[in-house]
Design an enzyme around this catalytic site. Structure first.
Site: not given
Length: 281
Positions: A174, A161
Site C-alpha cells: 500500500y 494517503s
C-alpha cells in the site's frame, strides 16, 4: 435534501486574477469510488452545496441507492478497465465536460511484510490506486479543459494517503502504491502549469469507514475493529469530504497543493493515542 445557495464565496469576483464562475448548479463534479466511504460522502456534500455530480463505481446497487438519496447521476465503471474509462469519458463529454474530477477509487489489500506479502495484492493495489488514477485523469483532462475554457478553472483532486508520504511496517504494498500516486499528482501539477487547472492532493490519515479496513483484512472484523480500538474520534468519511469540497470552492486562483488530514489523536503515521485526550497538569 436542501441545497445551499448557488453562489460564489463573497468577494471572489473582485480578487485580482480570479475568474468569475457560474453558480454550483451549473458545475459538474465526477467522483470515482463513489459507492461507499469517502467517495459517497463527497457525493453527498457536493449535492448539499448544489453541484451536479456524476458518481462512478463498480457496484450498481449502491450507486442506485446513493442516486436516489442525493439526486446525483451515476455510471457503473471500473477504473482499472480501459473500456469502462473510455465510456466514462464519453458520458462526461455528453454532459458538456466536468469542472472537477475527484480520483477517490483506491484501497489496500493485506498487511504482511514485504517478504511475505502476496504479489497479486501489490498488483491489484497498483492497478486501482495508480493505473486507475492515471487512466481516469488522462481520459477526462480534455473534458476538464473544455469546462475551464468557459468557467475559468477546473480541478483534479486525488485522494492519496499519509501512507504515500511515510512508510510503515507491514504496509509495503500500500505504501508503494500510494507513494506512486503521490508522485503522479506531483508530476501532473508541473505538466499542467500555465493552464487554469488546479491539481489538489488530499492525504488522509486514520479514517474510520465501513469498508476500508475490512477489505484490507479480507473480512476479518476483529482485525478491522482493532485498528480503531480506543482511538478518540478517528476521522470519518465526512471529514475528508469537507476538505475536498472546500478545496474546489476556494477562489479560482488558490490551489491547495497538498492537504494532510489526520485526527488529533494521530500525530504521525507511527504516533497514535488510544484512550481519552487529556491536557497535562
Amino acid at each position: 435534501m436542501a441545497a445551499r445557495p448557488d453562489t460564489e464565496r463573497p468577494g471572489t469576483a473582485e480578487r485580482p486574477g480570479t475568474a468569475e464562475r457560474p453558480g454550483t448548479a451549473e458545475r459538474l463534479a465526477v467522483v470515482t469510488g463513489a459507492s461507499s466511504g469517502i467517495g459517497a460522502a463527497t457525493v453527498r456534500l457536493f449535492r448539499e452545496h448544489g453541484w451536479q455530480v456524476l458518481a462512478v463505481a463498480r457496484r450498481q446497487e449502491k450507486l442506485e441507492a446513493l442516486a436516489a438519496e442525493t439526486g446525483a447521476s451515476f455510471l457503473v465503471a471500473d477504473v482499472t478497465d480501459a473500456g469502462a474509462v473510455a465510456a466514462l469519458a464519453a458520458r462526461v463529454d455528453e454532459l458538456g465536460g466536468a469542472d472537477v474530477l475527484v480520483n477517490n477509487a483506491g484501497g489496500a489489500l493485506g498487511s504482511a511484510s514485504v517478504e511475505e506479502s502476496d504479489v497479486d495484492d501489490w498488483r491489484a493495489m497498483f492497478e486501482v490506486n495508480v493505473i486507475g488514477t492515471k487512466r481516469v485523469t488522462a481520459a477526462l483532462l480534455p473534458q476538464l479543459r473544455r469546462r475551464a475554457a468557459t468557467h475559468g478553472v477546473a480541478d483534479v483532486v486525488t485522494v492519496t494517503s499519509t501512507a504515500g508520504h511515510v512508510a510503515y511496517e507491514n504496509g509495503g504494498g500500500y505504501n508503494a502504491a500510494k507513494f506512486a500516486e503521490h508522485a503522479l499528482v506531483g508530476a501532473l501539477r508541473l505538466e499542467l502549469n500555465g493552464e487554469p487547472l488546479r491539481v489538489v492532493e488530499i492525504a488522509p490519515g486514520l479514517v474510520k469507514t465501513d469498508e476500508f479496513a475490512l477489505t484490507r483484512f479480507r473480512g476479518d472484523r476483529a482485525k478491522a475493529d482493532a485498528v480503531y480500538a480506543d482511538v478518540p474520534e478517528p476521522l470519518v468519511a465526512d471529514d475528508v469530504a469537507e476538505a475536498i469540497v472546500h478545496a474546489v470552492e476556494l477562489p479560482a486562483h488558490v490551489n491547495l497543493d497538498l492537504v494532510t488530514v489526520r485526527p488529533v489523536a494521530q500525530s504521525a503515521q507511527h504516533k497514535l493515542a488510544r484512550g481519552p485526550l487529556t491536557p497535562r497538569s
